[in-house]
Design a protein around this motif. Structure first.
Motif, PDB file in Angstrom:
ATOM      1  N   ASP A  48     -20.684 100.783  28.247  1.00 27.22           N
ATOM      2  CA  ASP A  48     -21.287 100.348  26.987  1.00 27.22           C
ATOM      3  C   ASP A  48     -22.455  99.427  27.363  1.00 27.22           C
ATOM      4  N   PHE A  49     -23.664  99.781  26.945  1.00 23.60           N
ATOM      5  CA  PHE A  49     -24.832  99.011  27.373  1.00 23.60           C
ATOM      6  C   PHE A  49     -24.838  97.571  26.868  1.00 23.60           C
ATOM      7  N   GLN A  50     -24.066  97.274  25.837  1.00 21.28           N
ATOM      8  CA  GLN A  50     -24.039  95.903  25.314  1.00 21.28           C
ATOM      9  C   GLN A  50     -22.827  95.121  25.822  1.00 21.28           C
ATOM     10  N   CYS A  51     -22.026  95.746  26.678  1.00 19.10           N
ATOM     11  CA  CYS A  51     -20.813  95.120  27.217  1.00 19.10           C
ATOM     12  C   CYS A  51     -21.176  94.231  28.413  1.00 19.10           C
ATOM     13  N   PRO A  52     -20.880  92.931  28.367  1.00 25.97           N
ATOM     14  CA  PRO A  52     -21.216  92.049  29.492  1.00 25.97           C
ATOM     15  C   PRO A  52     -20.572  92.473  30.807  1.00 25.97           C
ATOM     16  N   ALA A  53     -19.313  92.901  30.777  1.00 28.19           N
ATOM     17  CA  ALA A  53     -18.638  93.331  32.012  1.00 28.19           C
ATOM     18  C   ALA A  53     -19.313  94.561  32.610  1.00 28.19           C
ATOM     19  N   CYS A  54     -19.807  95.446  31.749  1.00 25.59           N
ATOM     20  CA  CYS A  54     -20.538  96.624  32.242  1.00 25.59           C
ATOM     21  C   CYS A  54     -21.839  96.200  32.908  1.00 25.59           C
ATOM     22  N   PRO A 171     -15.931  98.311  31.563  1.00 24.24           N
ATOM     23  CA  PRO A 171     -16.161  99.630  32.153  1.00 24.24           C
ATOM     24  C   PRO A 171     -14.855 100.274  32.602  1.00 24.24           C
ATOM     25  N   ALA A 172     -14.827 101.602  32.597  1.00 21.02           N
ATOM     26  CA  ALA A 172     -13.681 102.360  33.108  1.00 21.02           C
ATOM     27  C   ALA A 172     -14.209 103.344  34.138  1.00 21.02           C
ATOM     28  N   PHE A 173     -13.493 103.469  35.248  1.00 20.50           N
ATOM     29  CA  PHE A 173     -13.949 104.304  36.358  1.00 20.50           C
ATOM     30  C   PHE A 173     -12.947 105.411  36.650  1.00 20.50           C
ATOM     31  N   PHE A 174     -13.485 106.591  36.924  1.00 23.84           N
ATOM     32  CA  PHE A 174     -12.675 107.730  37.331  1.00 23.84           C
ATOM     33  C   PHE A 174     -13.178 108.223  38.676  1.00 23.84           C
ATOM     34  N   GLY A 177     -11.889 112.658  38.578  1.00 28.68           N
ATOM     35  CA  GLY A 177     -11.147 112.942  37.350  1.00 28.68           C
ATOM     36  C   GLY A 177      -9.930 112.088  37.109  1.00 28.68           C
ATOM     37  N   GLN A 178      -9.594 111.175  38.034  1.00 30.00           N
ATOM     38  CA  GLN A 178      -8.417 110.320  37.883  1.00 30.00           C
ATOM     39  C   GLN A 178      -8.856 108.886  37.570  1.00 30.00           C
ATOM     40  N   LEU A 179      -8.264 108.309  36.525  1.00 31.96           N
ATOM     41  CA  LEU A 179      -8.575 106.931  36.169  1.00 31.96           C
ATOM     42  C   LEU A 179      -8.218 106.004  37.310  1.00 31.96           C
ATOM     43  N   GLY A 182      -5.832  99.511  40.125  1.00 35.14           N
ATOM     44  CA  GLY A 182      -5.484  98.696  41.268  1.00 35.14           C
ATOM     45  C   GLY A 182      -4.044  98.963  41.669  1.00 35.14           C
ATOM     46  N   PRO A 183      -3.598  98.414  42.805  1.00 27.77           N
ATOM     47  CA  PRO A 183      -2.227  98.653  43.292  1.00 27.77           C
ATOM     48  C   PRO A 183      -1.152  98.266  42.288  1.00 27.77           C
ATOM     49  N   SER A 184      -1.407  97.258  41.459  1.00 28.39           N
ATOM     50  CA  SER A 184      -0.403  96.824  40.487  1.00 28.39           C
ATOM     51  C   SER A 184      -0.528  97.561  39.161  1.00 28.39           C
ATOM     52  N   GLY A 185      -1.450  98.532  39.079  1.00 27.06           N
ATOM     53  CA  GLY A 185      -1.610  99.317  37.859  1.00 27.06           C
ATOM     54  C   GLY A 185      -2.692  98.806  36.934  1.00 27.06           C
ATOM     55  N   GLY A 186      -3.259  97.645  37.254  1.00 28.76           N
ATOM     56  CA  GLY A 186      -4.332  97.100  36.427  1.00 28.76           C
ATOM     57  C   GLY A 186      -5.687  97.645  36.841  1.00 28.76           C
ATOM     58  N   ASN A 187      -6.736  97.042  36.315  1.00 33.34           N
ATOM     59  CA  ASN A 187      -8.081  97.475  36.673  1.00 33.34           C
ATOM     60  C   ASN A 187      -8.348  97.181  38.148  1.00 33.34           C
TER      61      ASN A 187
END
Length: 219
Positions: A48-54, A171-174, A177-179, A182-187
């Motif tokens: 999202d272009f207006q998303c600070p994290a992006c 942001p979300a990364f694939f 094709g796989q989301l 992290g090792p604990s299941g988070g981002n």
């Protein structure tokens, strides 16, 4: 009076339809790709272009793509969360209009570098025009295509695609094709993203990647 009103409305709809046809003319719908378009390893970012994290992620991802530019295909896809980022859709359409002239990522970079500026403006389109001029776009073409309904549909279609794949935030990364998680299941951290990409490119690194990720969890 009623007949005149109907005629005026019909005329307005007809003219609007003609204008939209002109805006859509010549547009090619395509995925925005950087790196090696034929690479077997594919990193996709829903953003999202207006998303600070992006915006914070953009230069880091640019470094990763540059590092692996021969072995990695990077795809940018839109996920404008309009309820909190009211200009994200408009920004995505503007970037896609730049992409029609082969300059999507140049415009992408300016949007993220100047996010705080246009994101607070009551008229962000004026900034988008400035960025388009800065990167040398044909302004007649840009002004038409940045309002094209087919580009609006493309941006929204990519968001729908992302939702169907499990994206809930940006942001979300694939990776292939796989989301990515992290090792604990988070981002995942950007270090973990880099390690997973390296392992996908060279499977012999997979064991060391898992060890490094486990150590990061312990740490």
């Amino acid at each position: 009076i009623g007949v005149v009103t109907v005629v005026l409305f019909a005329g307005a709809f007809f003219l609007a339809g003609q204008a939209q046809e002109a805006n859509n003319e010549g547009i090619e719908i395509k995925t925005q790709v950087k790196g090696n378009p034929d690479a077997e390893v594919v990193l996709t970012k829903y953003s999202d272009f207006q998303c600070p994290a992006c915006g914070q992620a953009a230069p880091i991802i640019a470094e990763i793509v540059e590092q692996y530019k021969e072995e990695l295909r990077f795809e940018y896809k839109h996920f404008p969360i309009e309820r909190i980022h009211p200009y994200a859709l408009q920004a995505g359409m503007a970037a896609e209009a730049a992409g029609q002239q082969g300059k999507f990522f140049e415009f992408h970079d300016l949007l993220f570098e100047n996010q705080a500026e246009w994101g607070r403006s009551a008229a962000p389109g004026a900034f988008f025009v400035q960025y388009a001029e800065e990167i040398g776009l044909d302004m007649d073409q840009y002004n038409r295509q940045s309002n094209a309904s087919v580009l609006r549909d493309k941006v929204r279609a990519e968001m729908t695609e992302g939702r169907d794949m499990g994206v809930s935030g940006t942001p979300a990364f694939f990776l292939n094709g796989q989301l990515m998680r992290g090792p604990s299941g988070g981002n995942p951290t950007y270090e973990q993203i880099t390690l997973q990409i390296a392992a996908a490119i060279d499977p012999s690194l997979a064991s060391s990647t898992i060890q490094s990720e486990d150590e990061s969890v312990v740490g």
